[in-house]
Design a protein around this motif. Structure first.
Motif: not given
Length: 491
Positions: A443-452
């Motif tokens: 979740q952290r990685v997705a939020a950092e690289w793919l987040g808004t």
């Protein structure tokens, strides 16, 4: 007569009756019913362990050539890759068209073999020798041949490497076909337009990966100059050779030494300048009338040595890395927008790139963009599931454990290790640790690289008359370009 027949019948029945009387009733047993597997519940699925793969044997030829030998007993073919770590930046100072063509045309002919002779020899021996277009700091020559014809394959490989010919007839054909392709074929193909526009919109013009194609450079592709460039590339830097197959060092030492002994130069590998990607979101749209549209999204991803790389690979698998991925489940199965979609994380040395791609009808472009953003938001909020991690690990381990199946599977894995300068033990350790990555980390990685907050590059190829309004509603200024501008980077 009747009496004799009756007597014969009685005598024939007598042994059976005697046998029946001789078998005690208490010794008769009933046959046991066969038992089958317990199907009352699903069988337990045990994760396969990644096999321990041997490190390549390392042999030096002089002080500039290193051979990495991977013996695979029993495989039919032998594959050899010869790689020099110098390229167009080293011979031209920039990725020129003639510089790239020197590698691309290297395998066409030799001083003693014309194209027809090479084609005939290759067909007779199930042999393939081919070169790559010269890259920024690399060029490769490959050979694949059945073990029984190894000598024939090595002979053609050496001839191609040491005596490449650039016939005027072939270079003229290359110039003519290249001009026709980029002017007409590429400029009318949705996928090619999307790919070219995405690359040029992502990398700036002053980065080697953003170098624009100039059709005027085609006239500079001349046989003598291609030979000179090729010679410089193969004498300018270190050379690595990967040999995979049912061979020993004794089988290849002499021919490889004769082939490579005076090539290369001591030194370190070189890499293109690093690039972190866009800092602001961007929409580039190519006006192509028609019912279909190509939709691409590019974002920055972790580079090969970033601590987030392995976790990001798990996120990418869940997002669009397999047929039942989240993107496919949404865009294909649920919405019916497409026959297929996908994503790919490329963790290179110079840049980490996260790509998403799908082809849809023009009227579904805006909706598809919204659904892609929804899937990114879900990953950024919750990460991947345990089931998705398990599926990703099983697929990766399966690929790893098939390494010794053929020369090709072996070459694919070990060439990747060589490119990343990683040992088999290090790669196996990373693979074995994938299942231990917690969901919170995904979740952290997705939020950092793919987040808004992550900058997005949207590339759309489709009919401007139908797309201009929907794209304008996305809140990002849209840059409309022509197919010709997309193909050659004229924007």
């Amino acid at each position: 007569m009747i009496t004799l027949l009756s007597l014969s019948f009685a005598l024939a029945q007598e042994p059976a009756e005697a046998t029946a009387e001789a078998t005690p009733a208490e010794e008769t047993t009933e046959a046991e019913a066969p038992t089958g597997p317990d199907r009352s519940q699903r069988p337990a699925v045990e994760l396969a362990e990644p096999l321990e793969l041997a490190e390549p044997e390392v042999h030096a030829i002089g002080d500039a050539v290193t051979v990495h030998l991977v013996p695979l007993e029993g495989v039919r073919k032998v594959e050899i890759a010869v790689m020099t770590w110098r390229g167009t930046l080293d011979v031209d100072g920039w990725p020129t068209w003639p510089g790239r063509a020197a590698g691309e045309l290297m395998d066409v002919a030799t001083d003693s073999r014309d194209p027809e002779a090479i084609e005939l020899l290759s067909a007779m021996h199930d042999l393939s020798v081919f070169s790559t277009s010269t890259g920024v700091h690399d060029q490769s020559l490959y050979m694949e041949v059945p073990r029984v014809d190894l000598e024939v394959g090595l002979d053609l490989l050496a001839d191609t490497l040491r005596n490449p010919a650039y016939p005027g007839k072939e270079t003229k054909r290359y110039r003519r076909e290249s001009a026709f392709y980029w002017q007409y074929i590429a400029a009318s193909d949705l996928g090619t337009l999307a790919s070219q526009a995405r690359s040029y919109a992502w990398f700036p013009e002053d980065h080697p990966y953003g170098a624009r194609r100039d059709l005027a450079e085609l006239k500079l592709i001349k046989p003598s100059e291609l030979s000179e460039r090729n010679d410089k590339v193969w004498h300018a830097g270190p050379i690595d050779v990967l040999v995979v197959g049912d061979v020993t060092w004794a089988d290849v030492e002499a021919p490889l030494t004769a082939m490579l002994g005076d090539l290369g130069a001591p030194g370190e590998r070189k890499y293109a300048p690093s690039y972190d990607g866009l800092t602001e979101s961007r929409i580039v749209a190519v006006d192509m009338p028609g019912e279909q549209a190509a939709l691409r999204l590019r974002m920055a991803g972790p580079r090969f040595d970033h601590a987030d790389r392995d976790t990001a690979k798990l996120v990418d698998f869940a997002l669009g890395g397999h047929f039942l991925s989240r993107l496919n489940s949404n865009l294909r199965e649920d919405k019916g927008f497409t026959y297929g979609s996908g994503s790919r994380l490329s963790s290179g040395r110079s840049a980490g790139i996260w790509d998403i791609g799908v082809d849809v009808k023009v009227e579904n472009v805006a909706a598809a963009m919204t659904e892609i953003e929804n899937e990114l938001a879900k990953l950024a909020e919750s990460g991947v599931t345990e089931g998705e991690i398990g599926a990703a690990v099983r697929e990766r381990v399966q690929g790893w454990n098939r390494t010794r199946l053929t020369a090709s599977t072996g070459s694919n894995l070990y060439s990747g290790l060589l490119d990343d300068e990683e040992t088999a033990a290090e790669a196996r350790e990373r693979l074995a640790s994938l299942s231990e990555i917690p969901i919170a980390e995904t979740q952290r990685v997705a939020a950092e690289w793919l987040g808004t907050d992550a900058a997005r590059l949207w590339v759309v190829v489709g009919d401007r008359a139908q797309l201009e309004g929907p794209l304008a509603e996305k809140g990002i200024a849209v840059e409309w370009i022509t197919p010709e501008e997309a193909v050659l980077g004229g924007f």
